[in-house]
Design an enzyme around this catalytic site. Structure first.
Site, PDB file in Angstrom:
ATOM      1  N   CYS A  80       0.805  -1.189   0.051  1.00 42.91           N
ATOM      2  CA  CYS A  80       0.122   0.096  -0.008  1.00 42.91           C
ATOM      3  C   CYS A  80       0.977   1.272  -0.050  1.00 42.91           C
ATOM      4  O   CYS A  80       0.520   2.320  -0.589  1.00 42.91           O
ATOM      5  CB  CYS A  80      -1.001  -0.227   1.113  1.00 42.91           C
ATOM      6  SG  CYS A  80      -0.123  -0.425   2.760  1.00 42.91           S
TER       7      CYS A  80
ATOM      8  N   HIS B 279      -2.767   6.441   4.349  1.00 39.55           N
ATOM      9  CA  HIS B 279      -1.362   6.291   4.852  1.00 39.55           C
ATOM     10  C   HIS B 279      -1.029   7.877   4.451  1.00 39.55           C
ATOM     11  O   HIS B 279      -1.451   8.243   3.197  1.00 39.55           O
ATOM     12  CB  HIS B 279      -0.651   5.446   4.268  1.00 39.55           C
ATOM     13  CG  HIS B 279      -0.956   4.180   4.579  1.00 39.55           C
ATOM     14  ND1 HIS B 279      -1.668   3.719   5.585  1.00 39.55           N
ATOM     15  CD2 HIS B 279      -0.386   2.919   3.966  1.00 39.55           C
ATOM     16  CE1 HIS B 279      -1.428   2.289   5.804  1.00 39.55           C
ATOM     17  NE2 HIS B 279      -0.780   1.939   4.779  1.00 39.55           N
TER      18      HIS B 279
END
Ligand code: A2P
Length: 348
Positions: A128, A248
């Protein structure tokens, strides 16, 4: 007509987003099968308003399946992806099980879609944190070349699954109420010790490996080189888990190969780049934020500024939904591109 699709890990943090992304997808879908462990068999989920009963994953689950999206852990992928391919399904695997296998394309469509043509039935979805970083850097690399990257991540707990999201909530509440709480998942469910994540960043994602780096940090190093197809790019990473549920954030320092880049030239390149939204206006306090990126498919980029000491070096700050572009959306996007390129079948 359309594809028969299976989602493996359908009840998980990523799996539930895979179902949503498939609902919104341009991919023609004839049927959908939701697979998880025995624990969840019989649970009811929804696809396009219709009830779908979750089934226990077994090898024969893949009979008649054309496309299988996996996100149930590396062990499950290692065991069941070959069973799916054997039965004629193309696998898009969100785990790290096959990412560095030289026979497996590791794909971010905005960066290296051409690698899809080399698949043998399995395409790996990158880590990710790596995905959003390469989406932000590729448009700059194309024009100026990329010499070196130093990244520090601030990663949401949802990367460690639904149980980690629950731990963040329950533990935060316990801390606020002055109650005891025994951490059981973070930083890494399988590691020996567990620490408080509430109000407390943890500089460990995945287990420690050689040289004092974590496995997550090595993933960012190796995967960036593989996706950009350039072993000479120097990459180093520090990965930090922060008390955020979704999206994130990353602080990225990078050095370009060629001279002549300016902040406004880099901003212009990023404004035209696929999958990127520039949010960079310090005068008006505009910069990317996790709360705004959660639920979106794009990578948000801002804080683009020159290094004050080193020529041709810059900083940027990027944020993206780790469950969408970092996982479910990138996987479904890979499937859409396979279909568009007439590659959504297991080669003979
Ligand atoms: P289950 O709900 O049955 O445990 P998360 O990343 O949020 O923790 O989710 C992990 C996903 O992987 C869940 O859907 C989980 O299903 C699934 N899963 C975990 N272990 C297995 C297994 N051995 N076989 C099939 N699915 C599994």
């Amino acid at each position: 007509s359309g594809y028969n699709v299976a989602v493996v890990g359908a009840t998980g943090a990523v799996g539930t987003r895979m179902i949503q992304m498939l609902e919104q997808s341009i991919l023609p879908i004839a049927s959908i099968k939701l697979l998880a462990s025995k624990r969840s068999a019989g649970k009811v989920l929804h696809f396009k308003g219709q009830e779908k009963v979750v089934e226990e994953l077994v090898p024969d689950s893949f009979r008649g399946i054309d496309l299988a999206l996996f996100s149930a852990g590396g062990g499950v992928s290692k065991k069941f992806a070959p069973e799916a391919i054997k039965r004629g399904a193309v696998v898009v695997d969100n785990t790290s099980a096959f990412r560095m296998d030289p026979d497996v394309p590791l794909v971010v469509p905005e960066v290296n879609e051409a690698a899809l043509s080399r698949h043998h039935g399995l395409i790996a979805n990158p880590n990710c944190s790596t995905i959003q970083m390469v989406v932000a850097l590729e448009p700059l690399r194309k024009v100026y070349g990329l010499k070196k990257v130093i990244v520090t991540t601030m990663q949401a707990v949802s990367g460690a699954g639904n149980r980690a999201i629950k731990e963040l909530h329950d533990e935060t509440q316990a801390v606020l109420e002055g109650k005891d709480y025994e951490p059981q998942i973070l930083p890494v469910s399988g590691d020996k010790k567990h620490y408080q994540i509430a109000f407390n960043p943890l500089a460990q994602i995945d287990v420690f490996e050689e040289d004092g780096y974590t496995h997550e940090e090595w993933k960012m190093i190796h995967e960036t080189k593989k996706i950009m197809e350039d072993e000479d790019i120097q990459v180093t990473a520090t990965c930090v888990r922060v008390p955020v549920a979704i999206a994130h954030s990353e602080s990225v320092w990078f050095e370009l190969d060629q001279k002549g880049a300016t902040v406004s030239k880099l901003q212009e390149l990023l404004k035209k780049a696929p999958g990127v939204v520039v949010q960079d206006d310090p005068d008006n306090q505009i910069y990317p934020q996790a709360v705004n990126a959660a639920g979106k498919k794009d990578t948000f980029v801002g804080r683009i500024r020159p290094d004050q000491e080193q020529a041709d070096a810059f900083h940027l700050y990027c944020v993206s939904d780790n469950l969408l572009k970092g996982a479910a959306w990138n996987s479904v996007q890979i499937a859409e591109r396979l279909d568009a390129l007439n590659l959504l079948r297991v080669p003979k």
